[in-house]
Design a protein around this motif. Structure first.
Motif, PDB file in Angstrom:
ATOM      1  N   VAL A   1       0.813  -1.221   0.000  1.00  0.00           N
ATOM      2  CA  VAL A   1       0.000   0.000   0.000  1.00  0.00           C
ATOM      3  C   VAL A   1       0.846   1.270   0.000  1.00  0.00           C
ATOM      4  O   VAL A   1       0.311   2.372   0.070  1.00  0.00           O
ATOM      5  CB  VAL A   1      -1.033   0.028   1.157  1.00  0.00           C
ATOM      6  CG1 VAL A   1      -1.999  -1.130   1.057  1.00  0.00           C
ATOM      7  CG2 VAL A   1      -0.362   0.087   2.515  1.00  0.00           C
ATOM      8  N   GLY A   2       2.159   1.133  -0.102  1.00  0.00           N
ATOM      9  CA  GLY A   2       3.018   2.295  -0.291  1.00  0.00           C
ATOM     10  C   GLY A   2       3.540   2.977   0.952  1.00  0.00           C
ATOM     11  O   GLY A   2       3.927   4.140   0.897  1.00  0.00           O
ATOM     12  N   VAL A   3       3.577   2.273   2.071  1.00  0.00           N
ATOM     13  CA  VAL A   3       4.197   2.836   3.272  1.00  0.00           C
ATOM     14  C   VAL A   3       5.690   2.516   3.183  1.00  0.00           C
ATOM     15  O   VAL A   3       6.085   1.370   3.324  1.00  0.00           O
ATOM     16  CB  VAL A   3       3.607   2.251   4.570  1.00  0.00           C
ATOM     17  CG1 VAL A   3       4.299   2.840   5.793  1.00  0.00           C
ATOM     18  CG2 VAL A   3       2.115   2.500   4.637  1.00  0.00           C
ATOM     19  N   GLU A   4       6.490   3.544   2.922  1.00  0.00           N
ATOM     20  CA  GLU A   4       7.923   3.311   2.710  1.00  0.00           C
ATOM     21  C   GLU A   4       8.726   3.271   3.999  1.00  0.00           C
ATOM     22  O   GLU A   4       9.806   2.689   4.039  1.00  0.00           O
ATOM     23  CB  GLU A   4       8.487   4.390   1.799  1.00  0.00           C
ATOM     24  CG  GLU A   4       7.935   4.291   0.400  1.00  0.00           C
ATOM     25  CD  GLU A   4       8.370   5.449  -0.445  1.00  0.00           C
ATOM     26  OE1 GLU A   4       9.432   5.332  -1.066  1.00  0.00           O
ATOM     27  OE2 GLU A   4       7.645   6.449  -0.456  1.00  0.00           O
TER      28      GLU A   4
ATOM     29  N   ARG B   1      10.761  14.054  -3.214  1.00  0.00           N
ATOM     30  CA  ARG B   1      10.938  12.913  -2.319  1.00  0.00           C
ATOM     31  C   ARG B   1      12.363  12.982  -1.798  1.00  0.00           C
ATOM     32  O   ARG B   1      13.312  12.929  -2.561  1.00  0.00           O
ATOM     33  CB  ARG B   1      10.681  11.606  -3.047  1.00  0.00           C
ATOM     34  CG  ARG B   1       9.230  11.496  -3.506  1.00  0.00           C
ATOM     35  CD  ARG B   1       8.968  10.224  -4.268  1.00  0.00           C
ATOM     36  NE  ARG B   1       9.193   9.039  -3.477  1.00  0.00           N
ATOM     37  CZ  ARG B   1       8.406   8.613  -2.477  1.00  0.00           C
ATOM     38  NH1 ARG B   1       7.333   9.302  -2.166  1.00  0.00           N
ATOM     39  NH2 ARG B   1       8.677   7.526  -1.817  1.00  0.00           N
ATOM     40  N   VAL B   2      12.477  13.120  -0.494  1.00  0.00           N
ATOM     41  CA  VAL B   2      13.777  13.293   0.144  1.00  0.00           C
ATOM     42  C   VAL B   2      14.060  12.067   1.004  1.00  0.00           C
ATOM     43  O   VAL B   2      13.234  11.687   1.834  1.00  0.00           O
ATOM     44  CB  VAL B   2      13.796  14.573   1.008  1.00  0.00           C
ATOM     45  CG1 VAL B   2      15.151  14.762   1.670  1.00  0.00           C
ATOM     46  CG2 VAL B   2      13.413  15.792   0.173  1.00  0.00           C
ATOM     47  N   THR B   3      15.227  11.456   0.791  1.00  0.00           N
ATOM     48  CA  THR B   3      15.638  10.303   1.590  1.00  0.00           C
ATOM     49  C   THR B   3      16.743  10.743   2.531  1.00  0.00           C
ATOM     50  O   THR B   3      17.711  11.388   2.126  1.00  0.00           O
ATOM     51  CB  THR B   3      16.143   9.154   0.701  1.00  0.00           C
ATOM     52  OG1 THR B   3      15.123   8.832  -0.248  1.00  0.00           O
ATOM     53  CG2 THR B   3      16.466   7.921   1.528  1.00  0.00           C
ATOM     54  N   LEU B   4      16.570  10.386   3.813  1.00  0.00           N
ATOM     55  CA  LEU B   4      17.546  10.731   4.848  1.00  0.00           C
ATOM     56  C   LEU B   4      18.266   9.491   5.333  1.00  0.00           C
ATOM     57  O   LEU B   4      17.656   8.426   5.481  1.00  0.00           O
ATOM     58  CB  LEU B   4      16.847  11.364   6.055  1.00  0.00           C
ATOM     59  CG  LEU B   4      16.012  12.605   5.845  1.00  0.00           C
ATOM     60  CD1 LEU B   4      15.414  13.048   7.180  1.00  0.00           C
ATOM     61  CD2 LEU B   4      16.840  13.712   5.243  1.00  0.00           C
TER      62      LEU B   4
ATOM     63  N   VAL C   1       5.300   4.850   9.106  1.00  0.00           N
ATOM     64  CA  VAL C   1       4.975   6.259   8.880  1.00  0.00           C
ATOM     65  C   VAL C   1       4.977   6.486   7.378  1.00  0.00           C
ATOM     66  O   VAL C   1       5.978   6.227   6.707  1.00  0.00           O
ATOM     67  CB  VAL C   1       6.006   7.215   9.535  1.00  0.00           C
ATOM     68  CG1 VAL C   1       5.578   8.661   9.334  1.00  0.00           C
ATOM     69  CG2 VAL C   1       6.204   6.905  10.994  1.00  0.00           C
ATOM     70  N   ARG C   2       3.853   6.953   6.832  1.00  0.00           N
ATOM     71  CA  ARG C   2       3.786   7.241   5.402  1.00  0.00           C
ATOM     72  C   ARG C   2       4.690   8.434   5.079  1.00  0.00           C
ATOM     73  O   ARG C   2       4.796   9.377   5.864  1.00  0.00           O
ATOM     74  CB  ARG C   2       2.355   7.524   4.969  1.00  0.00           C
ATOM     75  CG  ARG C   2       1.414   6.316   5.142  1.00  0.00           C
ATOM     76  CD  ARG C   2       0.080   6.545   4.487  1.00  0.00           C
ATOM     77  NE  ARG C   2       0.201   6.502   3.058  1.00  0.00           N
ATOM     78  CZ  ARG C   2       0.191   5.387   2.305  1.00  0.00           C
ATOM     79  NH1 ARG C   2       0.062   4.212   2.873  1.00  0.00           N
ATOM     80  NH2 ARG C   2       0.295   5.452   1.004  1.00  0.00           N
ATOM     81  N   ALA C   3       5.332   8.404   3.930  1.00  0.00           N
ATOM     82  CA  ALA C   3       6.263   9.471   3.534  1.00  0.00           C
ATOM     83  C   ALA C   3       5.587  10.840   3.523  1.00  0.00           C
ATOM     84  O   ALA C   3       6.208  11.846   3.873  1.00  0.00           O
ATOM     85  CB  ALA C   3       6.866   9.166   2.161  1.00  0.00           C
ATOM     86  N   GLU C   4       4.316  10.900   3.167  1.00  0.00           N
ATOM     87  CA  GLU C   4       3.621  12.193   3.120  1.00  0.00           C
ATOM     88  C   GLU C   4       3.337  12.752   4.510  1.00  0.00           C
ATOM     89  O   GLU C   4       2.993  13.924   4.656  1.00  0.00           O
ATOM     90  CB  GLU C   4       2.340  12.118   2.287  1.00  0.00           C
ATOM     91  CG  GLU C   4       1.321  11.127   2.769  1.00  0.00           C
ATOM     92  CD  GLU C   4       1.427   9.740   2.139  1.00  0.00           C
ATOM     93  OE1 GLU C   4       0.406   9.022   2.148  1.00  0.00           O
ATOM     94  OE2 GLU C   4       2.517   9.358   1.664  1.00  0.00           O
TER      95      GLU C   4
END
Length: 195
Positions: A71-74, A149-152, A114-117
């Motif tokens: 479902v897209g929870v990254e 989209r920012v990846t930490l 935690v959803r990215a949005e």
């Protein structure tokens, strides 16, 4: 079919189904379509039903890491419960400590979703009330139509955030920022307890 025509067709389909008042099974691999059209969602993998329920329950409170990925929870972060006060618990994820909703026994391994949005990025020195803050370094920025989209790199784990394009904060590779999310945006599932 081009995206605009597909969107119009799906809206028309949704209106027809609602007007007709009939139960309809719509099979799709597109998360956005399922979220837009469905009242109830079933997630299947390898011929098995993994979760069936109201759309918001499935998309916002996945029952497993497999469902979360579908479902897209990254952001699926493994953690361990350090303390609980009845309404919320303190969870350690790598070197970060956050407060999450729900009561879990100390020592319980959990997965924090935690959803990215739902992740907000703020300057590393900011304090945000009633939120969890996790420091990280920007390792990737990709541009999409409505967001960045920012990846930490947060040390022991990565965290992905979707940031609206109109946000004034800049995200240079290697810069330090703090990830912030309200504890109500977090979903936690327990694993096994440490012995």
């Amino acid at each position: 079919m081009d995206p605009s025509s597909r969107e119009h067709l799906l809206r028309d389909f949704q209106c027809i189904v609602k007007e007709a008042g009939v139960t309809t099974v719509f099979v799709t691999h597109h998360r956005a379509e399922a979220f837009a059209l469905a009242d109830r969602v079933g997630i299947m993998a390898d011929g098995r039903m993994l979760q069936l329920g109201a759309r918001d329950d499935v998309f916002l409170r996945p029952a497993s890491q497999t469902v979360a990925q579908i479902v897209g929870v990254e952001n699926c972060l493994p953690g361990r419960v350090e303390a609980s006060d009845g309404a919320s618990s303190v969870v350690t994820i790598g070197t970060a400590t956050i407060r999450v909703p729900g009561q879990f026994s100390c020592g319980t391994k959990v997965t924090v979703f935690v959803r990215a949005e739902e992740v907000r990025l703020v300057s590393a020195g900011c304090r945000v009330p009633d939120n969890s803050l996790i420091l990280g370094k920007v390792i990737n920025v990709s541009l999409e139509v409505s967001c960045r989209r920012v990846t930490l790199d947060c040390g022991d784990f990565s965290l992905v955030a979707e940031v609206k394009r109109r946000c004034d904060l800049t995200f240079a590779l290697g810069s330090e920022v703090a990830a912030s999310f309200h504890r109500g945006a977090v979903h936690v599932i327990p694993g096994e307890k440490d012995s």
